[in-house]
Design a protein around this motif. Structure first.
Motif, PDB file in Angstrom:
ATOM      1  N   ASN A  57     -19.657  10.028   5.002  1.00 19.16           N
ATOM      2  CA  ASN A  57     -18.368   9.494   5.442  1.00 19.16           C
ATOM      3  C   ASN A  57     -18.444   8.882   6.833  1.00 19.16           C
ATOM      4  N   ILE A  58     -19.207   9.515   7.719  1.00 24.24           N
ATOM      5  CA  ILE A  58     -19.357   8.967   9.068  1.00 24.24           C
ATOM      6  C   ILE A  58     -20.053   7.614   9.012  1.00 24.24           C
ATOM      7  N   SER A  59     -21.042   7.487   8.133  1.00 26.25           N
ATOM      8  CA  SER A  59     -21.724   6.200   8.001  1.00 26.25           C
ATOM      9  C   SER A  59     -20.760   5.125   7.514  1.00 26.25           C
ATOM     10  N   MET A  60     -19.880   5.500   6.583  1.00 32.00           N
ATOM     11  CA  MET A  60     -18.876   4.548   6.097  1.00 32.00           C
ATOM     12  C   MET A  60     -17.943   4.128   7.229  1.00 32.00           C
TER      13      MET A  60
ATOM     14  N   ALA B  54     -29.103  23.584  -0.712  1.00 33.85           N
ATOM     15  CA  ALA B  54     -28.244  22.846   0.213  1.00 33.85           C
ATOM     16  C   ALA B  54     -29.048  22.173   1.314  1.00 33.85           C
ATOM     17  N   LYS B  55     -30.171  22.756   1.710  1.00 34.28           N
ATOM     18  CA  LYS B  55     -30.968  22.162   2.787  1.00 34.28           C
ATOM     19  C   LYS B  55     -31.530  20.806   2.368  1.00 34.28           C
ATOM     20  N   PHE B  56     -32.011  20.739   1.130  1.00 32.75           N
ATOM     21  CA  PHE B  56     -32.532  19.462   0.629  1.00 32.75           C
ATOM     22  C   PHE B  56     -31.415  18.414   0.596  1.00 32.75           C
ATOM     23  N   SER B  57     -30.250  18.810   0.102  1.00 28.58           N
ATOM     24  CA  SER B  57     -29.104  17.894   0.043  1.00 28.58           C
ATOM     25  C   SER B  57     -28.729  17.412   1.437  1.00 28.58           C
ATOM     26  N   LEU B  58     -28.770  18.318   2.407  1.00 28.77           N
ATOM     27  CA  LEU B  58     -28.407  17.966   3.771  1.00 28.77           C
ATOM     28  C   LEU B  58     -29.399  16.976   4.372  1.00 28.77           C
ATOM     29  N   ILE B  59     -30.691  17.225   4.162  1.00 29.07           N
ATOM     30  CA  ILE B  59     -31.721  16.329   4.697  1.00 29.07           C
ATOM     31  C   ILE B  59     -31.557  14.922   4.129  1.00 29.07           C
ATOM     32  N   VAL B  60     -31.360  14.850   2.823  1.00 26.66           N
ATOM     33  CA  VAL B  60     -31.184  13.551   2.172  1.00 26.66           C
ATOM     34  C   VAL B  60     -29.932  12.857   2.685  1.00 26.66           C
ATOM     35  N   ALA B  61     -28.853  13.621   2.867  1.00 31.73           N
ATOM     36  CA  ALA B  61     -27.602  13.035   3.335  1.00 31.73           C
ATOM     37  C   ALA B  61     -27.731  12.498   4.754  1.00 31.73           C
ATOM     38  N   ILE B  62     -28.448  13.229   5.606  1.00 34.01           N
ATOM     39  CA  ILE B  62     -28.659  12.766   6.984  1.00 34.01           C
ATOM     40  C   ILE B  62     -29.493  11.486   6.984  1.00 34.01           C
ATOM     41  N   LEU B  63     -30.518  11.451   6.134  1.00 30.03           N
ATOM     42  CA  LEU B  63     -31.325  10.229   6.027  1.00 30.03           C
ATOM     43  C   LEU B  63     -30.477   9.059   5.532  1.00 30.03           C
ATOM     44  N   ASP B  64     -29.615   9.345   4.557  1.00 32.34           N
ATOM     45  CA  ASP B  64     -28.743   8.304   4.009  1.00 32.34           C
ATOM     46  C   ASP B  64     -27.714   7.860   5.040  1.00 32.34           C
ATOM     47  N   GLY B  65     -26.900   8.826   5.516  1.00 37.97           N
ATOM     48  CA  GLY B  65     -25.773   8.486   6.368  1.00 37.97           C
ATOM     49  C   GLY B  65     -26.143   8.075   7.772  1.00 37.97           C
ATOM     50  N   PHE B  66     -26.876   8.948   8.471  1.00 41.69           N
ATOM     51  CA  PHE B  66     -27.125   8.709   9.885  1.00 41.69           C
ATOM     52  C   PHE B  66     -28.325   7.816  10.148  1.00 41.69           C
ATOM     53  N   VAL B  67     -29.240   7.720   9.205  1.00 39.82           N
ATOM     54  CA  VAL B  67     -30.442   6.914   9.424  1.00 39.82           C
ATOM     55  C   VAL B  67     -30.342   5.596   8.661  1.00 39.82           C
TER      56      VAL B  67
END
Length: 463
Positions: free
Chosen positions: A259-262, A391-404
């Motif tokens: 959402n932040i990336s959006m 959840a850790k895997f989901s979080l890592i992927v989400a950070i790569l998607d959203g913030f990176v």
């Protein structure tokens, strides 16, 4: 002995495809209704208020979505755990789990209400909100922040029922909200000329009635529901809270990152393109909700069905569920992609007739369809990753998607390479592959088989 009636369904037996379709259809209808009244907001505001109203609803609703990520994270963690409990035959643990979940999420709702009311001006400034949209966006934020408790409450109840294998009652509750919202939208925005504020009031009132109706319904059927609604049952069980937090915080951060990336891309578009580009981006996001709703609904059904089967140790059936879901989502995104590419301007015209907005329809359609293969993989595989409890895997992927990826690609194409609006749209959509590919690899590689199921981690005090 007569078997006690329960709310929910056993998803560990029967034909996988037929059962997944039956379970997914109410999700499609309920999510479709939820998106319908969201689109009605945009259509009515776009036609009776104009581009400034469209921009205001788009920006403010995205900020409200960010505020609701805490609820979504904890609701998802509760759904995952409840599904495994039901599949494992441990319904005796539902009372402590549901009570802890209810109390925690309602406390978070009160906190986020204060956050939304106190910081709405600062958040809208960060979004580079166009002057034409400022007043409407402030009204929308104020009204919807005041109704956060109802939005949190509905999502909490629905997630609980999904975990128990019940997709029909959430459909009933959202149907109530949708009818009320659409009627009040027309009444407030068009009839009473309340503008963006009218759309916000319609949304909050619809959610409030839906949530309160759901609570009354479940209270009357509390024996079948698995929660007795006694005051003592709302006491927080520390062991359950620890487990829900372990999953809920990463899930919430995952959703927040996206959402932040959006919001970041939206802020870039607002700064570079102004109110018309902001309105076009908002319309594009709403249009893409149509296939996303269907795909996400199949993902929700996959989560509940795979969760019960993982809890029951029926791993082959859980895998088969994801395979069937992937075939369904692929067909959905292929069909809608073809329609969107062929008639982008006609689809946009439903929301707004202003030439500068319609001129961006083709660009929005082309850049969106590029991401559709990733979307087809992402929903079923992400749902499986979540229900496994990683959840850790989901979080890592989400950070790569959203913030990176999503932020950096949008900035790279739009600013560094000078592609402006096309670059922002392109970068935003290409980042979907950063989630889709790792989730697909995680599922097909079978590395999830090494994980312990949540029901096996539950300490005796949670019983």
């Amino acid at each position: 002995m007569q078997r006690r009636a329960v709310i929910g369904n056993d998803l560990t037996e029967g034909h996988v495809t037929k059962q997944l379709l039956r379970f997914a259809m109410p999700f499609m209808l309920s999510n479709g209704l939820q998106a319908l009244y969201s689109m009605v907001d945009m259509v009515i505001v776009g036609n009776y208020v104009g581009s400034g109203g469209l921009s205001a609803v788009n920006i403010a609703s995205n900020l409200i979505m960010l505020i609701t990520t805490l609820c979504m994270g904890f609701s998802m963690s509760g759904q995952v755990y409840i599904a495994q409990l039901v599949g494992n035959g441990r319904r005796d643990r539902l009372n402590a789990t549901i009570g802890t979940m209810f109390t925690t999420i309602m406390a978070l709702a009160l906190i986020m209400t204060l956050v939304g009311l106190a910081f709405r001006g600062g958040l809208l400034r960060l979004m580079n909100t166009p002057p034409e949209a400022w007043d409407g966006a402030m009204d929308y934020m104020r009204i919807c922040s005041g109704g956060i408790v109802f939005i949190y409450g509905y999502n909490m109840v629905s997630a609980t029922l999904r975990g128990m294998g019940d997709s029909k009652h959430p459909l009933l509750f959202i149907f109530i909200a949708s009818v009320i919202n659409i009627v009040l939208d027309i009444w407030f925005v068009w009839g009473w000329n309340m503008g963006v504020a009218g759309a916000a009031y319609a949304t909050v009132i619809g959610q409030a009635v839906s949530f309160l109706w759901a609570l009354c319904f479940l209270y009357r059927r509390r024996d079948a529901f698995g929660f007795d609604f006694r005051l003592s049952s709302f006491r927080v069980d520390r062991a359950v809270l620890k487990l829900l937090t372990k999953l809920g915080v990463p899930f919430a951060l995952q959703m927040s990152a996206i959402n932040i990336s959006m919001l970041f891309v939206n802020a870039l578009i607002n700064a570079y393109g102004g109110v018309f580009a902001s309105a076009a981006f908002g319309v594009s996001c709403k249009v893409q909700q149509i296939p996303d709703i269907m795909s996400r609904s199949i993902g929700m059904a996959t989560s509940g069905m795979a969760g019960q089967n993982l809890g029951a140790k029926k791993f082959d059936r859980a895998v088969r569920t994801v395979h069937v879901a992937l075939m369904m989502t692929t067909g959905i995104w292929l069909v809608f992609g073809a329609v969107y590419l062929l008639w982008p301007e006609g689809i946009f015209r439903i929301f707004n007739n202003e030439a500068p907005v319609l001129a961006l329809a083709g660009i929005c359609a082309f850049t969106a369809v590029i991401s559709y293969p990733a979307h087809a993989v992402m929903s079923p595989c992400n749902s499986f990753v979540q229900v496994v409890g990683d959840a850790k895997f989901s979080l890592i992927v989400a950070i790569l998607d959203g913030f990176v990826a999503r932020i950096s690609l949008s900035y790279l194409f739009g600013v560094v390479l000078g592609m402006d609006l096309f670059g922002f749209f392109l970068g935003y959509n290409l980042a979907t592959y950063v989630t889709g590919i790792p989730s697909g690899v995680y599922f097909f590689s079978g590395c999830w088989k090494k994980r312990k199921m949540l029901v096996d981690e539950t300490p005796p005090s949670a019983a």
